[in-house]
Design a protein around this motif. Structure first.
Motif, PDB file in Angstrom:
ATOM      1  N   LEU A   1     -36.595  43.801  13.845  1.00 19.64           N
ATOM      2  CA  LEU A   1     -35.908  43.868  15.135  1.00 19.64           C
ATOM      3  C   LEU A   1     -35.303  42.528  15.538  1.00 19.64           C
ATOM      4  O   LEU A   1     -34.301  42.480  16.256  1.00 19.64           O
ATOM      5  CB  LEU A   1     -36.891  44.320  16.226  1.00 19.64           C
ATOM      6  N   PHE A   2     -35.923  41.440  15.063  1.00 20.71           N
ATOM      7  CA  PHE A   2     -35.492  40.097  15.466  1.00 20.71           C
ATOM      8  C   PHE A   2     -35.291  39.194  14.249  1.00 20.71           C
ATOM      9  O   PHE A   2     -36.009  38.220  14.058  1.00 20.71           O
ATOM     10  CB  PHE A   2     -36.528  39.468  16.410  1.00 20.71           C
ATOM     11  N   PRO A   3     -34.316  39.516  13.405  1.00 26.48           N
ATOM     12  CA  PRO A   3     -34.084  38.673  12.221  1.00 26.48           C
ATOM     13  C   PRO A   3     -33.737  37.243  12.623  1.00 26.48           C
ATOM     14  O   PRO A   3     -32.911  37.012  13.500  1.00 26.48           O
ATOM     15  CB  PRO A   3     -32.909  39.368  11.527  1.00 26.48           C
ATOM     16  N   GLY A   4     -34.417  36.299  11.979  1.00 26.44           N
ATOM     17  CA  GLY A   4     -34.143  34.895  12.260  1.00 26.44           C
ATOM     18  C   GLY A   4     -34.973  34.312  13.383  1.00 26.44           C
ATOM     19  O   GLY A   4     -34.930  33.107  13.622  1.00 26.44           O
ATOM     20  N   PHE A   5     -35.743  35.163  14.070  1.00 23.99           N
ATOM     21  CA  PHE A   5     -36.570  34.709  15.184  1.00 23.99           C
ATOM     22  C   PHE A   5     -38.048  34.946  14.876  1.00 23.99           C
ATOM     23  O   PHE A   5     -38.389  35.810  14.076  1.00 23.99           O
ATOM     24  CB  PHE A   5     -36.209  35.433  16.482  1.00 23.99           C
ATOM     25  N   ASP A   6     -38.892  34.192  15.542  1.00 27.89           N
ATOM     26  CA  ASP A   6     -40.339  34.400  15.454  1.00 27.89           C
ATOM     27  C   ASP A   6     -40.855  34.793  16.826  1.00 27.89           C
ATOM     28  O   ASP A   6     -40.652  34.055  17.805  1.00 27.89           O
ATOM     29  CB  ASP A   6     -41.037  33.109  14.999  1.00 27.89           C
ATOM     30  N   LEU A   7     -41.503  35.952  16.908  1.00 25.67           N
ATOM     31  CA  LEU A   7     -42.117  36.408  18.146  1.00 25.67           C
ATOM     32  C   LEU A   7     -43.619  36.488  17.957  1.00 25.67           C
ATOM     33  O   LEU A   7     -44.093  37.194  17.067  1.00 25.67           O
ATOM     34  CB  LEU A   7     -41.572  37.771  18.579  1.00 25.67           C
ATOM     35  N   LEU A   8     -44.350  35.776  18.790  1.00 26.40           N
ATOM     36  CA  LEU A   8     -45.810  35.759  18.719  1.00 26.40           C
ATOM     37  C   LEU A   8     -46.377  36.448  19.947  1.00 26.40           C
ATOM     38  O   LEU A   8     -46.074  36.055  21.086  1.00 26.40           O
ATOM     39  CB  LEU A   8     -46.318  34.315  18.649  1.00 26.40           C
ATOM     40  N   LEU A   9     -47.171  37.489  19.713  1.00 29.16           N
ATOM     41  CA  LEU A   9     -47.736  38.262  20.815  1.00 29.16           C
ATOM     42  C   LEU A   9     -48.681  37.401  21.650  1.00 29.16           C
ATOM     43  O   LEU A   9     -49.579  36.754  21.121  1.00 29.16           O
ATOM     44  CB  LEU A   9     -48.486  39.478  20.264  1.00 29.16           C
ATOM     45  N   ARG A  10     -48.474  37.390  22.958  1.00 30.11           N
ATOM     46  CA  ARG A  10     -49.319  36.616  23.866  1.00 30.11           C
ATOM     47  C   ARG A  10     -50.164  37.489  24.787  1.00 30.11           C
ATOM     48  O   ARG A  10     -51.155  37.031  25.347  1.00 30.11           O
ATOM     49  CB  ARG A  10     -48.448  35.690  24.727  1.00 30.11           C
ATOM     50  N   SER A  11     -49.767  38.736  24.963  1.00 29.60           N
ATOM     51  CA  SER A  11     -50.548  39.644  25.804  1.00 29.60           C
ATOM     52  C   SER A  11     -51.475  40.478  24.934  1.00 29.60           C
ATOM     53  O   SER A  11     -51.377  40.475  23.710  1.00 29.60           O
ATOM     54  CB  SER A  11     -49.608  40.557  26.598  1.00 29.60           C
TER      55      SER A  11
END
Length: 201
Positions: free
Chosen positions: A119-129
């Motif tokens: 869904l987010f190529p090139g990005f890093d999303l880290l779950l915080r909740s």
């Protein structure tokens, strides 16, 4: 940065307040120019958001909501705060779209690391909740550079479709906020197209 200026009674407004002059006059007893003059002569623009709001509340018997509204409007008029700007100086933008996709499916896509990477190529999303939270919060980064905090909120509509809202906080500048508005609008449109195309709906 491009800023629209409105000249009113000799004062240059950096940005328009949310409430109109008529609305602020009706609800607080003073129009925006009067509030700007009062605050300038009172705590002054250097006092900071909290001190100004406290002064409006105490000196002019405004409840908390209107004290905050007057303060934010003053900050916009004087250039201390632009639309979408938070008290800490960062900006917040949001976009919403109604999608023909099951809410549980959307949550799985966001929670699964592999699906999230797609869904987010090139990005890093880290779950915080917590994964079970109604709204899911992530930190966003690209190549190690922090790009803010993302909150995904989902609401099921009566017709079975899903309203997906994306709120992007801790954006560094107004100009970046305008760019992120376009990004998130395009992203939501792409999600709608992909979920419709692959039959996830």
């Amino acid at each position: 940065m491009t800023t629209h200026h409105t000249i009113t009674r000799g004062r240059i407004w950096a940005a328009e307040p949310v409430q109109t002059d008529d609305a602020i006059l009706e609800n607080t007893g003073h129009a925006w120019e009067e509030w700007a003059d009062l605050i300038d002569a009172g705590p002054g623009r250097q006092a900071g958001h909290t001190a100004i709001a406290a002064w409006v509340h105490a000196e002019h018997a405004m409840d908390g909501w209107w004290a905050q509204g007057v303060t934010v409007g003053y900050e916009r008029i004087t250039g201390l705060r632009l639309p979408g700007q938070m008290p800490d100086g960062s900006f917040r933008v949001s976009r919403t779209r109604v999608l023909a996709i099951d809410r549980d499916v959307m949550r799985v896509l966001l929670l699964d690391e592999g699906a999230r990477a797609d869904l987010f190529p090139g990005f890093d999303l880290l779950l915080r909740s917590k994964p079970a939270s109604k709204a899911l919060r992530f930190t966003l980064a690209r190549n190690g550079e922090a790009l803010g905090s993302i909150l995904f909120s989902t609401d099921l509509l009566p017709d079975g479709r899903l309203r997906l809202s994306v709120t992007h906080e801790k954006v560094a500048s107004f100009d970046e906020g305008e760019q992120w508005k376009l990004f998130w609008a395009d992203w939501l449109a792409a999600v709608e197209q992909s979920t419709t195309a692959d039959g996830s709906a």
